[in-house]
Write a protein that holds these residues in place. Structure first.
Motif, PDB file in Angstrom:
ATOM      1  N   LEU A  32       0.913  -1.236   0.006  1.00 59.97           N
ATOM      2  CA  LEU A  32       0.083   0.119   0.033  1.00 59.97           C
ATOM      3  C   LEU A  32       0.854   1.230   0.080  1.00 59.97           C
ATOM      4  O   LEU A  32       1.684   1.384   0.947  1.00 59.97           O
ATOM      5  CB  LEU A  32      -0.753   0.049   1.229  1.00 59.97           C
ATOM      6  CG  LEU A  32      -2.006  -1.198   1.218  1.00 59.97           C
ATOM      7  CD1 LEU A  32      -2.598  -1.364   2.517  1.00 59.97           C
ATOM      8  CD2 LEU A  32      -2.988  -1.291  -0.011  1.00 59.97           C
ATOM      9  N   ALA A  33       0.855   1.946  -1.153  1.00 58.10           N
ATOM     10  CA  ALA A  33       2.006   2.892  -1.278  1.00 58.10           C
ATOM     11  C   ALA A  33       1.606   4.193  -0.702  1.00 58.10           C
ATOM     12  O   ALA A  33       0.291   4.659  -0.625  1.00 58.10           O
ATOM     13  CB  ALA A  33       2.320   3.156  -2.823  1.00 58.10           C
ATOM     14  N   PRO A  34       2.579   4.973  -0.511  1.00 56.76           N
ATOM     15  CA  PRO A  34       2.105   6.528   0.246  1.00 56.76           C
ATOM     16  C   PRO A  34       1.165   7.280  -0.927  1.00 56.76           C
ATOM     17  O   PRO A  34       1.315   7.061  -2.117  1.00 56.76           O
ATOM     18  CB  PRO A  34       3.527   7.286   0.150  1.00 56.76           C
ATOM     19  CG  PRO A  34       4.502   6.162   0.389  1.00 56.76           C
ATOM     20  CD  PRO A  34       4.046   5.022  -0.373  1.00 56.76           C
ATOM     21  N   GLY A  35       0.245   7.871  -0.277  1.00 52.90           N
ATOM     22  CA  GLY A  35      -0.914   8.568  -1.130  1.00 52.90           C
ATOM     23  C   GLY A  35      -1.917   7.748  -1.495  1.00 52.90           C
ATOM     24  O   GLY A  35      -2.948   8.426  -2.005  1.00 52.90           O
ATOM     25  N   LEU A  66       0.929   6.337  10.250  1.00 51.63           N
ATOM     26  CA  LEU A  66       0.906   5.615   8.987  1.00 51.63           C
ATOM     27  C   LEU A  66      -0.241   5.985   8.136  1.00 51.63           C
ATOM     28  O   LEU A  66      -0.158   5.498   6.733  1.00 51.63           O
ATOM     29  CB  LEU A  66       1.044   4.234   9.179  1.00 51.63           C
ATOM     30  CG  LEU A  66       2.264   3.705  10.018  1.00 51.63           C
ATOM     31  CD1 LEU A  66       2.052   2.065  10.211  1.00 51.63           C
ATOM     32  CD2 LEU A  66       3.619   3.883   9.360  1.00 51.63           C
ATOM     33  N   VAL A  67      -1.230   6.336   8.348  1.00 53.98           N
ATOM     34  CA  VAL A  67      -2.491   6.779   7.512  1.00 53.98           C
ATOM     35  C   VAL A  67      -3.005   8.088   8.037  1.00 53.98           C
ATOM     36  O   VAL A  67      -2.557   8.775   9.061  1.00 53.98           O
ATOM     37  CB  VAL A  67      -3.590   5.867   7.518  1.00 53.98           C
ATOM     38  CG1 VAL A  67      -3.069   4.598   7.074  1.00 53.98           C
ATOM     39  CG2 VAL A  67      -4.453   5.883   8.766  1.00 53.98           C
ATOM     40  N   ARG A  68      -3.607   8.838   7.195  1.00 56.17           N
ATOM     41  CA  ARG A  68      -4.126  10.251   7.443  1.00 56.17           C
ATOM     42  C   ARG A  68      -5.668  10.037   6.952  1.00 56.17           C
ATOM     43  O   ARG A  68      -6.003   9.711   5.573  1.00 56.17           O
ATOM     44  CB  ARG A  68      -3.665  11.282   6.394  1.00 56.17           C
ATOM     45  CG  ARG A  68      -2.066  11.639   6.977  1.00 56.17           C
ATOM     46  CD  ARG A  68      -1.715  13.042   6.162  1.00 56.17           C
ATOM     47  NE  ARG A  68      -1.606  12.901   4.897  1.00 56.17           N
ATOM     48  CZ  ARG A  68      -2.293  13.906   4.012  1.00 56.17           C
ATOM     49  NH1 ARG A  68      -3.599  14.540   4.613  1.00 56.17           N
ATOM     50  NH2 ARG A  68      -2.063  13.534   2.834  1.00 56.17           N
ATOM     51  N   THR A  69      -6.553  10.729   7.724  1.00 60.17           N
ATOM     52  CA  THR A  69      -7.867  10.430   7.623  1.00 60.17           C
ATOM     53  C   THR A  69      -8.733  11.727   7.695  1.00 60.17           C
ATOM     54  O   THR A  69      -8.142  12.759   8.532  1.00 60.17           O
ATOM     55  CB  THR A  69      -8.504   9.659   8.663  1.00 60.17           C
ATOM     56  OG1 THR A  69      -8.019   8.680   8.493  1.00 60.17           O
ATOM     57  CG2 THR A  69     -10.167   9.649   8.213  1.00 60.17           C
ATOM     58  N   LYS A  70      -9.407  12.128   6.722  1.00 56.98           N
ATOM     59  CA  LYS A  70     -10.402  13.404   6.684  1.00 56.98           C
ATOM     60  C   LYS A  70     -11.668  12.712   6.853  1.00 56.98           C
ATOM     61  O   LYS A  70     -12.364  11.980   5.931  1.00 56.98           O
ATOM     62  CB  LYS A  70     -10.162  14.176   5.520  1.00 56.98           C
ATOM     63  CG  LYS A  70     -10.873  15.451   5.447  1.00 56.98           C
ATOM     64  CD  LYS A  70     -10.446  16.426   4.552  1.00 56.98           C
ATOM     65  CE  LYS A  70     -10.954  17.767   4.802  1.00 56.98           C
ATOM     66  NZ  LYS A  70     -10.522  18.495   5.535  1.00 56.98           N
ATOM     67  N   PRO A  71     -12.454  12.862   8.018  1.00 54.48           N
ATOM     68  CA  PRO A  71     -13.839  12.306   8.249  1.00 54.48           C
ATOM     69  C   PRO A  71     -14.905  12.556   7.067  1.00 54.48           C
ATOM     70  O   PRO A  71     -14.966  13.737   6.790  1.00 54.48           O
ATOM     71  CB  PRO A  71     -14.088  12.748   9.487  1.00 54.48           C
ATOM     72  CG  PRO A  71     -12.408  13.305  10.221  1.00 54.48           C
ATOM     73  CD  PRO A  71     -11.913  13.579   9.029  1.00 54.48           C
ATOM     74  N   GLY A  72     -15.365  11.421   6.717  1.00 53.04           N
ATOM     75  CA  GLY A  72     -16.279  11.619   5.799  1.00 53.04           C
ATOM     76  C   GLY A  72     -15.732  11.870   4.410  1.00 53.04           C
ATOM     77  O   GLY A  72     -16.705  11.896   3.337  1.00 53.04           O
ATOM     78  N   ARG A  73     -14.469  11.796   4.170  1.00 48.69           N
ATOM     79  CA  ARG A  73     -13.894  12.074   2.857  1.00 48.69           C
ATOM     80  C   ARG A  73     -13.190  10.923   2.442  1.00 48.69           C
ATOM     81  O   ARG A  73     -13.425  10.228   1.214  1.00 48.69           O
ATOM     82  CB  ARG A  73     -13.359  13.477   2.716  1.00 48.69           C
ATOM     83  CG  ARG A  73     -14.232  14.794   2.893  1.00 48.69           C
ATOM     84  CD  ARG A  73     -13.576  16.001   2.679  1.00 48.69           C
ATOM     85  NE  ARG A  73     -13.073  15.954   1.370  1.00 48.69           N
ATOM     86  CZ  ARG A  73     -12.421  17.226   0.999  1.00 48.69           C
ATOM     87  NH1 ARG A  73     -11.888  18.025   1.707  1.00 48.69           N
ATOM     88  NH2 ARG A  73     -11.913  17.173  -0.322  1.00 48.69           N
ATOM     89  N   SER A  78       0.038   7.629   4.564  1.00 45.99           N
ATOM     90  CA  SER A  78       0.725   8.803   4.652  1.00 45.99           C
ATOM     91  C   SER A  78       2.125   8.756   3.910  1.00 45.99           C
ATOM     92  O   SER A  78       2.473   7.562   3.694  1.00 45.99           O
ATOM     93  CB  SER A  78       0.981   8.990   6.088  1.00 45.99           C
ATOM     94  OG  SER A  78      -0.145   9.129   7.003  1.00 45.99           O
ATOM     95  N   GLU A  79       2.492   9.769   3.405  1.00 43.60           N
ATOM     96  CA  GLU A  79       3.845   9.844   2.906  1.00 43.60           C
ATOM     97  C   GLU A  79       4.706   9.969   4.109  1.00 43.60           C
ATOM     98  O   GLU A  79       4.516  10.120   5.298  1.00 43.60           O
ATOM     99  CB  GLU A  79       3.960  11.554   2.335  1.00 43.60           C
ATOM    100  CG  GLU A  79       3.003  11.731   1.227  1.00 43.60           C
ATOM    101  CD  GLU A  79       3.472  10.864  -0.120  1.00 43.60           C
ATOM    102  OE1 GLU A  79       4.464  10.438  -0.190  1.00 43.60           O
ATOM    103  OE2 GLU A  79       2.468  10.695  -0.946  1.00 43.60           O
TER     104      GLU A  79
END
Length: 228
Positions: A32-35, A66-73, A78-79
Protein backbone atom coordinates in the motif's frame (compact mmCIF):
# COMPACT_ATOMS: atom_id res chain seq x y z
CA UNK A 1 -0.97 -0.07 -6.14
CA UNK A 2 -4.49 -1.48 -5.56
CA UNK A 3 -5.49 -3.52 -2.52
CA UNK A 4 -4.37 -7.15 -3.07
CA UNK A 5 -7.00 -9.42 -4.55
CA UNK A 6 -6.39 -12.52 -2.41
CA UNK A 7 -9.10 -12.74 0.22
CA UNK A 8 -9.51 -14.11 3.72
CA UNK A 9 -6.00 -13.23 4.85
CA UNK A 10 -7.05 -12.81 8.50
CA UNK A 11 -8.84 -15.57 10.38
CA UNK A 12 -12.21 -14.26 11.57
CA UNK A 13 -11.47 -15.08 15.21
CA UNK A 14 -8.45 -12.76 15.24
CA UNK A 15 -10.14 -9.68 13.81
CA UNK A 16 -9.01 -6.32 15.11
CA UNK A 17 -5.36 -6.89 16.07
CA UNK A 18 -4.52 -8.98 13.03
CA UNK A 19 -6.38 -6.57 10.74
CA UNK A 20 -4.18 -3.82 12.15
CA UNK A 21 -1.01 -5.85 11.66
CA UNK A 22 -1.92 -6.90 8.12
CA UNK A 23 -2.65 -3.34 6.96
CA UNK A 24 0.37 -2.00 8.85
CA UNK A 25 2.67 -4.53 7.21
CA UNK A 26 1.25 -3.77 3.77
CA UNK A 27 2.06 -0.09 4.32
CA UNK A 28 5.55 -0.80 5.67
CA UNK A 29 6.49 -3.12 2.78
CA UNK A 30 5.09 -0.76 0.16
CA UNK A 31 2.18 -2.95 -0.99
CA UNK A 32 0.00 0.00 0.00
CA UNK A 33 1.94 2.96 -1.34
CA UNK A 34 2.18 6.51 0.08
CA UNK A 35 -0.78 8.60 -1.07
CA UNK A 36 -2.94 5.59 -1.86
CA UNK A 37 -6.60 5.88 -0.86
CA UNK A 38 -7.85 3.19 1.49
CA UNK A 39 -11.43 2.01 1.20
CA UNK A 40 -12.58 0.15 4.30
CA UNK A 41 -14.88 -2.06 2.21
CA UNK A 42 -12.02 -3.14 -0.06
CA UNK A 43 -9.77 -3.76 2.94
CA UNK A 44 -12.49 -5.75 4.71
CA UNK A 45 -12.95 -7.96 1.63
CA UNK A 46 -9.20 -8.48 1.32
CA UNK A 47 -8.81 -9.46 4.97
CA UNK A 48 -12.04 -11.46 5.19
CA UNK A 49 -13.44 -9.48 8.11
CA UNK A 50 -16.24 -6.97 8.66
CA UNK A 51 -15.67 -3.23 8.31
CA UNK A 52 -15.62 -2.65 12.08
CA UNK A 53 -12.16 -4.12 12.81
CA UNK A 54 -10.82 -2.43 9.68
CA UNK A 55 -12.05 0.96 10.88
CA UNK A 56 -10.56 0.32 14.31
CA UNK A 57 -7.28 -0.67 12.66
CA UNK A 58 -7.23 2.50 10.56
CA UNK A 59 -7.75 4.59 13.70
CA UNK A 60 -4.70 2.94 15.29
CA UNK A 61 -2.70 3.41 12.11
CA UNK A 62 -3.56 7.11 12.08
CA UNK A 63 -2.30 7.39 15.67
CA UNK A 64 0.92 5.72 14.53
CA UNK A 65 1.26 8.21 11.67
CA UNK A 66 0.92 5.63 8.90
CA UNK A 67 -2.40 6.87 7.50
CA UNK A 68 -4.19 10.21 7.29
CA UNK A 69 -7.95 10.53 7.53
CA UNK A 70 -10.33 13.33 6.65
CA UNK A 71 -13.62 12.23 8.25
CA UNK A 72 -16.37 11.63 5.74
CA UNK A 73 -14.02 12.12 2.79
CA UNK A 74 -11.00 9.83 2.59
CA UNK A 75 -8.29 7.81 4.30
CA UNK A 76 -4.89 7.64 2.60
CA UNK A 77 -1.50 6.11 3.28
CA UNK A 78 0.73 8.81 4.74
CA UNK A 79 3.79 10.01 2.92
CA UNK A 80 7.06 9.38 4.76
CA UNK A 81 7.48 12.32 7.14
CA UNK A 82 11.20 12.58 7.90
CA UNK A 83 10.66 14.67 11.02
CA UNK A 84 8.17 12.13 12.36
CA UNK A 85 10.61 9.33 11.58
CA UNK A 86 13.36 11.16 13.42
CA UNK A 87 11.11 11.54 16.47
CA UNK A 88 10.15 7.86 16.28
CA UNK A 89 13.82 6.92 16.06
CA UNK A 90 14.67 8.79 19.27
CA UNK A 91 11.80 7.17 21.17
CA UNK A 92 12.53 3.69 19.80
CA UNK A 93 16.23 3.92 20.61
CA UNK A 94 15.43 4.98 24.16
CA UNK A 95 13.00 2.08 24.63
CA UNK A 96 15.49 -0.51 23.39
CA UNK A 97 18.19 0.96 25.61
CA UNK A 98 15.81 0.68 28.59
CA UNK A 99 14.92 -2.90 27.63
CA UNK A 100 18.58 -3.94 27.67
CA UNK A 101 19.21 -2.21 31.00
CA UNK A 102 16.27 -4.04 32.58
CA UNK A 103 16.84 -7.40 30.87
CA UNK A 104 20.60 -7.91 30.84
CA UNK A 105 21.07 -8.98 34.48
CA UNK A 106 18.63 -11.83 33.81
CA UNK A 107 19.57 -12.87 30.26
CA UNK A 108 20.24 -16.61 30.06
CA UNK A 109 22.55 -18.42 27.69
CA UNK A 110 19.44 -19.61 25.85
CA UNK A 111 18.43 -16.02 25.19
CA UNK A 112 21.94 -15.08 24.09
CA UNK A 113 21.85 -18.04 21.71
CA UNK A 114 18.55 -16.73 20.34
CA UNK A 115 20.22 -13.39 19.63
CA UNK A 116 23.14 -15.14 17.90
CA UNK A 117 20.78 -17.24 15.79
CA UNK A 118 18.75 -14.18 14.79
CA UNK A 119 21.92 -12.33 13.81
CA UNK A 120 23.06 -15.30 11.72
CA UNK A 121 19.72 -15.16 9.87
CA UNK A 122 20.17 -11.41 9.52
CA UNK A 123 23.60 -11.91 7.93
CA UNK A 124 22.24 -14.53 5.55
CA UNK A 125 19.35 -12.29 4.52
CA UNK A 126 21.72 -9.41 3.78
CA UNK A 127 23.90 -11.68 1.65
CA UNK A 128 20.82 -12.71 -0.33
CA UNK A 129 19.54 -9.10 -0.53
CA UNK A 130 16.29 -10.29 1.08
CA UNK A 131 15.02 -7.13 2.78
CA UNK A 132 11.93 -8.76 4.29
CA UNK A 133 13.99 -11.54 5.86
CA UNK A 134 16.56 -9.02 7.12
CA UNK A 135 13.89 -6.95 8.84
CA UNK A 136 12.30 -10.08 10.34
CA UNK A 137 15.66 -11.24 11.69
CA UNK A 138 16.43 -7.76 13.05
CA UNK A 139 13.06 -7.77 14.81
CA UNK A 140 13.80 -11.19 16.29
CA UNK A 141 17.24 -10.04 17.50
CA UNK A 142 15.91 -7.00 19.34
CA UNK A 143 12.82 -8.82 20.59
CA UNK A 144 14.94 -10.99 22.90
CA UNK A 145 15.86 -8.26 25.43
CA UNK A 146 12.47 -6.58 24.99
CA UNK A 147 10.73 -9.82 25.99
CA UNK A 148 13.24 -10.52 28.76
CA UNK A 149 12.66 -7.07 30.25
CA UNK A 150 9.07 -8.13 31.02
CA UNK A 151 8.07 -4.47 30.76
CA UNK A 152 4.75 -4.17 28.88
CA UNK A 153 5.09 -0.38 28.59
CA UNK A 154 8.23 -0.79 26.47
CA UNK A 155 6.43 -3.14 24.07
CA UNK A 156 3.42 -0.81 23.82
CA UNK A 157 5.58 2.15 22.84
CA UNK A 158 7.62 0.09 20.37
CA UNK A 159 4.48 -1.34 18.74
CA UNK A 160 3.41 2.23 17.95
CA UNK A 161 6.66 3.74 16.73
CA UNK A 162 8.70 0.91 15.19
CA UNK A 163 6.54 0.59 12.02
CA UNK A 164 7.28 4.24 11.21
CA UNK A 165 11.00 3.41 11.24
CA UNK A 166 10.62 0.18 9.31
CA UNK A 167 9.36 2.04 6.22
CA UNK A 168 12.71 3.84 6.05
CA UNK A 169 14.78 0.86 7.16
CA UNK A 170 13.66 -1.04 4.07
CA UNK A 171 15.72 1.50 2.14
CA UNK A 172 18.75 1.04 4.42
CA UNK A 173 18.68 -2.77 4.40
CA UNK A 174 18.47 -2.80 0.62
CA UNK A 175 21.79 -0.96 0.44
CA UNK A 176 25.33 -1.51 1.68
CA UNK A 177 24.70 0.87 4.59
CA UNK A 178 22.63 -1.85 6.25
CA UNK A 179 25.66 -4.14 6.59
CA UNK A 180 26.98 -2.12 9.52
CA UNK A 181 24.16 -3.41 11.73
CA UNK A 182 25.63 -6.91 11.57
CA UNK A 183 28.82 -5.89 13.39
CA UNK A 184 26.81 -3.76 15.81
CA UNK A 185 24.66 -6.78 16.68
CA UNK A 186 27.79 -8.84 17.32
CA UNK A 187 29.12 -6.15 19.66
CA UNK A 188 25.80 -6.03 21.52
CA UNK A 189 25.87 -9.81 22.03
CA UNK A 190 29.47 -9.69 23.30
CA UNK A 191 28.66 -6.93 25.78
CA UNK A 192 25.54 -8.74 26.98
CA UNK A 193 27.53 -11.94 27.42
CA UNK A 194 30.11 -10.04 29.46
CA UNK A 195 27.38 -8.55 31.63
CA UNK A 196 28.35 -4.99 30.73
CA UNK A 197 24.99 -3.29 31.20
CA UNK A 198 26.08 0.26 30.42
CA UNK A 199 28.06 -0.69 27.31
CA UNK A 200 25.35 -2.98 25.96
CA UNK A 201 22.61 -0.40 26.54
CA UNK A 202 24.56 2.33 24.77
CA UNK A 203 25.46 -0.04 21.91
CA UNK A 204 21.78 -0.87 21.38
CA UNK A 205 20.89 2.81 21.41
CA UNK A 206 23.62 3.53 18.84
CA UNK A 207 22.35 0.71 16.65
CA UNK A 208 18.87 2.23 16.55
CA UNK A 209 20.29 5.68 15.78
CA UNK A 210 22.12 4.54 12.63
CA UNK A 211 19.28 5.81 10.45
CA UNK A 212 20.35 9.37 11.24
CA UNK A 213 22.58 9.90 8.14
CA UNK A 214 19.84 8.61 5.83
CA UNK A 215 17.26 10.84 7.52
CA UNK A 216 19.60 13.82 7.20
CA UNK A 217 19.88 13.13 3.47
CA UNK A 218 16.12 12.77 3.09
CA UNK A 219 15.49 15.95 5.07
CA UNK A 220 18.02 17.79 2.94
CA UNK A 221 16.23 16.61 -0.19
CA UNK A 222 12.93 17.89 1.22
CA UNK A 223 14.43 21.31 1.92
CA UNK A 224 16.22 21.62 -1.43
CA UNK A 225 14.72 24.22 -3.77
CA UNK A 226 13.04 22.75 -6.85
CA UNK A 227 15.05 22.60 -10.04
CA UNK A 228 14.35 25.37 -12.48
Amino acid sequence: MPVPQNRGVVARSLLRDDAYRAIRDAIVDGTLAPGERLNDGDLAAWLGVSRTPVREALTRLEQAGLVRTKPGRYTIVSEVDVRAVRAAQSVTAAMHELAVREALPYLSETELDAMREANARFADALRRDDVDAALAADDAFHAVPVTASANPAIRTVLDQFTPVLRRVERIRFSSLSGRGSLAQHERIIALCEAGEVEGAALAVRANWMTLAPLLDTMLGDENSPPEQ
